[in-house]
Design a protein around this motif. Sequence first.
Motif, PDB file in Angstrom:
ATOM      1  N   ASN A   1       0.861  -1.185   0.000  1.00 22.12           N
ATOM      2  CA  ASN A   1       0.000   0.000   0.000  1.00 22.12           C
ATOM      3  C   ASN A   1       0.900   1.239   0.000  1.00 22.12           C
ATOM      4  OD1 ASN A   1      -1.647   2.212   0.690  1.00 22.12           O
ATOM      5  ND2 ASN A   1      -3.019   0.935   1.911  1.00 22.12           N
ATOM      6  N   LEU A   2       1.087   1.818  -1.186  1.00 22.31           N
ATOM      7  CA  LEU A   2       1.984   2.968  -1.296  1.00 22.31           C
ATOM      8  C   LEU A   2       1.474   4.179  -0.522  1.00 22.31           C
ATOM      9  CD1 LEU A   2       3.063   2.887  -5.065  1.00 22.31           C
ATOM     10  CD2 LEU A   2       4.412   2.220  -3.069  1.00 22.31           C
ATOM     11  N   MET A   3       0.166   4.347  -0.426  1.00 20.99           N
ATOM     12  CA  MET A   3      -0.374   5.473   0.344  1.00 20.99           C
ATOM     13  C   MET A   3       0.012   5.333   1.821  1.00 20.99           C
ATOM     14  SD  MET A   3      -2.160   8.303  -0.110  1.00 20.99           S
ATOM     15  CE  MET A   3      -3.245   8.125  -1.535  1.00 20.99           C
ATOM     16  N   LYS A   4      -0.135   4.149   2.353  1.00 22.35           N
ATOM     17  CA  LYS A   4       0.250   3.871   3.744  1.00 22.35           C
ATOM     18  C   LYS A   4       1.758   4.060   3.923  1.00 22.35           C
ATOM     19  CE  LYS A   4      -0.342   0.188   7.222  1.00 22.35           C
ATOM     20  NZ  LYS A   4       0.963  -0.477   7.397  1.00 22.35           N
ATOM     21  N   LEU A   5       2.522   3.543   2.962  1.00 19.97           N
ATOM     22  CA  LEU A   5       3.983   3.653   3.017  1.00 19.97           C
ATOM     23  C   LEU A   5       4.429   5.107   3.058  1.00 19.97           C
ATOM     24  CD1 LEU A   5       6.864   2.513   2.807  1.00 19.97           C
ATOM     25  CD2 LEU A   5       6.514   2.348   0.322  1.00 19.97           C
ATOM     26  N   VAL A   6       3.837   5.950   2.223  1.00 20.07           N
ATOM     27  CA  VAL A   6       4.201   7.367   2.164  1.00 20.07           C
ATOM     28  C   VAL A   6       4.086   8.019   3.532  1.00 20.07           C
ATOM     29  CG1 VAL A   6       3.328   9.611   1.400  1.00 20.07           C
ATOM     30  CG2 VAL A   6       3.787   7.835  -0.275  1.00 20.07           C
ATOM     31  N   PHE A   7       2.955   7.824   4.204  1.00 13.23           N
ATOM     32  CA  PHE A   7       2.744   8.529   5.468  1.00 13.23           C
ATOM     33  C   PHE A   7       3.481   7.875   6.632  1.00 13.23           C
ATOM     34  CE2 PHE A   7      -0.897  10.120   2.961  1.00 13.23           C
ATOM     35  CZ  PHE A   7      -0.559  11.459   3.026  1.00 13.23           C
ATOM     36  N   GLU A   8       3.675   6.568   6.597  1.00 15.53           N
ATOM     37  CA  GLU A   8       4.501   5.950   7.635  1.00 15.53           C
ATOM     38  C   GLU A   8       5.958   6.382   7.491  1.00 15.53           C
ATOM     39  OE1 GLU A   8       2.075   1.868   8.797  1.00 15.53           O
ATOM     40  OE2 GLU A   8       3.719   1.733   7.345  1.00 15.53           O
ATOM     41  N   HIS A   9       6.407   6.546   6.265  1.00 17.40           N
ATOM     42  CA  HIS A   9       7.772   7.002   6.018  1.00 17.40           C
ATOM     43  C   HIS A   9       7.947   8.459   6.460  1.00 17.40           C
ATOM     44  CE1 HIS A   9      11.310   6.987   2.882  1.00 17.40           C
ATOM     45  NE2 HIS A   9      11.730   7.203   4.114  1.00 17.40           N
ATOM     46  N   LEU A  10       7.001   9.311   6.066  1.00 25.07           N
ATOM     47  CA  LEU A  10       7.074  10.731   6.416  1.00 25.07           C
ATOM     48  C   LEU A  10       6.968  10.963   7.922  1.00 25.07           C
ATOM     49  CD1 LEU A  10       4.923  12.900   3.943  1.00 25.07           C
ATOM     50  CD2 LEU A  10       7.346  13.186   4.475  1.00 25.07           C
ATOM     51  N   LEU A  11       6.002  10.304   8.544  1.00 25.51           N
ATOM     52  CA  LEU A  11       5.697  10.572   9.953  1.00 25.51           C
ATOM     53  C   LEU A  11       6.612   9.835  10.927  1.00 25.51           C
ATOM     54  CD1 LEU A  11       1.812  10.436   9.653  1.00 25.51           C
ATOM     55  CD2 LEU A  11       3.135  12.453  10.306  1.00 25.51           C
ATOM     56  N   TYR A  12       6.982   8.597  10.570  1.00 19.89           N
ATOM     57  CA  TYR A  12       7.685   7.748  11.541  1.00 19.89           C
ATOM     58  C   TYR A  12       8.983   7.148  11.000  1.00 19.89           C
ATOM     59  CZ  TYR A  12       2.850   8.015  13.154  1.00 19.89           C
ATOM     60  OH  TYR A  12       1.590   8.462  13.523  1.00 19.89           O
ATOM     61  N   ASP A  13       9.401   7.544   9.790  1.00 24.22           N
ATOM     62  CA  ASP A  13      10.602   6.988   9.155  1.00 24.22           C
ATOM     63  C   ASP A  13      10.528   5.465   9.083  1.00 24.22           C
ATOM     64  OD1 ASP A  13      13.005   7.273   7.830  1.00 24.22           O
ATOM     65  OD2 ASP A  13      14.206   7.071   9.652  1.00 24.22           O
ATOM     66  N   ASP A  14       9.350   4.956   8.770  1.00 24.15           N
ATOM     67  CA  ASP A  14       9.070   3.525   8.749  1.00 24.15           C
ATOM     68  C   ASP A  14       8.758   3.095   7.318  1.00 24.15           C
ATOM     69  OD1 ASP A  14       8.125   0.947   9.038  1.00 24.15           O
ATOM     70  OD2 ASP A  14       6.453   1.451  10.354  1.00 24.15           O
ATOM     71  N   VAL A  15       9.584   2.213   6.759  1.00 20.19           N
ATOM     72  CA  VAL A  15       9.341   1.731   5.397  1.00 20.19           C
ATOM     73  C   VAL A  15       9.044   0.228   5.396  1.00 20.19           C
ATOM     74  CG1 VAL A  15      10.696   3.543   4.293  1.00 20.19           C
ATOM     75  CG2 VAL A  15      11.827   1.404   4.973  1.00 20.19           C
ATOM     76  N   SER A  16       8.586  -0.298   6.519  1.00 17.75           N
ATOM     77  CA  SER A  16       8.334  -1.734   6.633  1.00 17.75           C
ATOM     78  C   SER A  16       7.201  -2.216   5.733  1.00 17.75           C
ATOM     79  CB  SER A  16       8.029  -2.113   8.090  1.00 17.75           C
ATOM     80  OG  SER A  16       6.882  -1.423   8.569  1.00 17.75           O
ATOM     81  N   GLU A  17       6.346  -1.304   5.257  1.00 19.68           N
ATOM     82  CA  GLU A  17       5.275  -1.692   4.340  1.00 19.68           C
ATOM     83  C   GLU A  17       5.828  -2.370   3.083  1.00 19.68           C
ATOM     84  OE1 GLU A  17       1.447  -2.107   2.617  1.00 19.68           O
ATOM     85  OE2 GLU A  17       2.109  -1.788   4.680  1.00 19.68           O
ATOM     86  N   LEU A  18       7.061  -2.062   2.730  1.00 22.05           N
ATOM     87  CA  LEU A  18       7.685  -2.681   1.554  1.00 22.05           C
ATOM     88  C   LEU A  18       7.810  -4.196   1.698  1.00 22.05           C
ATOM     89  CD1 LEU A  18      10.458  -0.016   0.897  1.00 22.05           C
ATOM     90  CD2 LEU A  18       8.581  -0.576  -0.663  1.00 22.05           C
ATOM     91  N   LYS A  19       7.807  -4.679   2.928  1.00 20.63           N
ATOM     92  CA  LYS A  19       7.918  -6.119   3.173  1.00 20.63           C
ATOM     93  C   LYS A  19       6.653  -6.872   2.798  1.00 20.63           C
ATOM     94  CE  LYS A  19      11.137  -5.470   7.053  1.00 20.63           C
ATOM     95  NZ  LYS A  19      11.335  -5.670   8.526  1.00 20.63           N
ATOM     96  N   GLN A  20       5.570  -6.141   2.534  1.00 22.56           N
ATOM     97  CA  GLN A  20       4.292  -6.776   2.197  1.00 22.56           C
ATOM     98  C   GLN A  20       4.216  -7.213   0.736  1.00 22.56           C
ATOM     99  OE1 GLN A  20       2.092  -7.421   4.659  1.00 22.56           O
ATOM    100  NE2 GLN A  20       3.663  -6.478   5.960  1.00 22.56           N
ATOM    101  N   LEU A  21       5.279  -6.977  -0.036  1.00 24.01           N
ATOM    102  CA  LEU A  21       5.277  -7.311  -1.457  1.00 24.01           C
ATOM    103  C   LEU A  21       5.029  -8.797  -1.675  1.00 24.01           C
ATOM    104  CD1 LEU A  21       5.755  -6.287  -4.373  1.00 24.01           C
ATOM    105  CD2 LEU A  21       8.175  -6.853  -4.047  1.00 24.01           C
ATOM    106  N   ASN A  22       4.013  -9.116  -2.485  1.00 18.97           N
ATOM    107  CA  ASN A  22       3.685 -10.499  -2.791  1.00 18.97           C
ATOM    108  C   ASN A  22       4.752 -11.120  -3.682  1.00 18.97           C
ATOM    109  OD1 ASN A  22       1.227 -10.138  -1.438  1.00 18.97           O
ATOM    110  ND2 ASN A  22       0.138  -9.588  -3.318  1.00 18.97           N
ATOM    111  N   SER A  23       4.815 -12.443  -3.663  1.00 19.42           N
ATOM    112  CA  SER A  23       5.763 -13.139  -4.536  1.00 19.42           C
ATOM    113  C   SER A  23       5.334 -13.045  -5.993  1.00 19.42           C
ATOM    114  CB  SER A  23       5.883 -14.604  -4.127  1.00 19.42           C
ATOM    115  OG  SER A  23       4.612 -15.226  -4.137  1.00 19.42           O
ATOM    116  N   GLY A  24       4.026 -12.918  -6.218  1.00 17.15           N
ATOM    117  CA  GLY A  24       3.509 -12.758  -7.572  1.00 17.15           C
ATOM    118  C   GLY A  24       2.607 -11.544  -7.667  1.00 17.15           C
ATOM    119  N   VAL A  25       2.506 -10.976  -8.850  1.00 21.25           N
ATOM    120  CA  VAL A  25       1.661  -9.808  -9.081  1.00 21.25           C
ATOM    121  C   VAL A  25       0.337 -10.261  -9.679  1.00 21.25           C
ATOM    122  CG1 VAL A  25       1.439  -7.629 -10.324  1.00 21.25           C
ATOM    123  CG2 VAL A  25       3.658  -8.302  -9.394  1.00 21.25           C
TER     124      VAL A  25
END
Length: 368
Positions: free
Chosen positions: A287-311
């Motif tokens: 969820n790039l929208m979630k990632l943007v605000f977690e990164h901006l507000l909390y310096d947290d980019v852990s949402e990137l770990k949610q990437l599926n093995s397949g698209v």
Amino acid sequence: MGKKVLILGVAAVQMDAINQLKKMGCETFTCAMAKDGPAADLSDHFNLINILDEEKLSTFVIDSKIDVVYSTGSDLAMPVACRLSERLGLPHFVSSYTANVCNHKNLMREKLTLECEGNIPFQVLNSIDKIAIQYPAILKPSDAQGQRGIFLVSSQAEFESHFQDALKYSREGKVIVEKYVEGPELSVNGYMVNGVMRFLIVSDRDTWPEYTGLIHKHIIPSKAVCDTNNHKIKRIVEDACNRIGILNGPVYFQMKVLNGHPYIIEMTPRLDGCHMWNLLARSTGVNLMKLVFEHLLYDDVSELKQLNSGVKSMELVFFCQKPETIMEQSAFSIPKDAEDSFFYYETGDYVRSVNGRFDKVGYFIRGL
């Protein structure tokens, strides 16, 4: 309430940001010169301030103790958000200089330089002159957004006939003429962390054949490019970001591929204006929208770990109609298998002119 976030603009794409911030427990603020978009009512606080009035915005940010100023889907808002953030010491991804460069197509082309693999020949004009770019060419305002004032021209006469129509959409009074790249259109959504492209998805950008450049649908994953091109696109996009100064945060590119080579049509340091975060979240797990605000507000980019093995194969399809007409929702059919849908207007509403030709009035997302 948690962090206080001010979103510049109140359109549907800013509504997406407000929805995400509310899920994160943030107190949400919006501003615009008119209360004419869905984000205004959804936010906790709406304020009647023109997003270009930086003095009023600065005073409001200080008085309201705002933690972050940001926007989504708006080239106009990004330089303002960055300048305010620099001025007031608030978190931001890119400098106001970088945001301004991306907001001016001529500056973007110059900053990329001819050494950038994805750059294309261009010419900037503020009056009618002889075109040095080989026809066919694309004529567009140097600093507009929303696909306004774009024309495919095949001769000097066509250029001259469309010059004023393109120029009227430029705030700085300039147009840019670019070499026309014949080939499939692509959207590239990426995410940078410390100068490295950590997320990148290429999708097909299907446009209306009778309206040059105007989007009809996005299709994920791209069927128009192979794995070799995907690797080349990632290399070009990451290089372009570093040349321009986009080292952190979201990036959105429009590209075309000619004879196996990807070319940059547009690039910007923000989420796109087509709700692609929604499509990508369902397709990739991130969820790039979630990632943007977690990164901006909390310096947290852990949402990137949610990437599926397949698209997952999916599409986002826009409903469009002529501007300055009356909306009738029943004229558009939402498929039964749609996972999400939204109309920008209620039946009976007046459709505002955005690109002046064929404007978005809604969309749906479904699997393929």
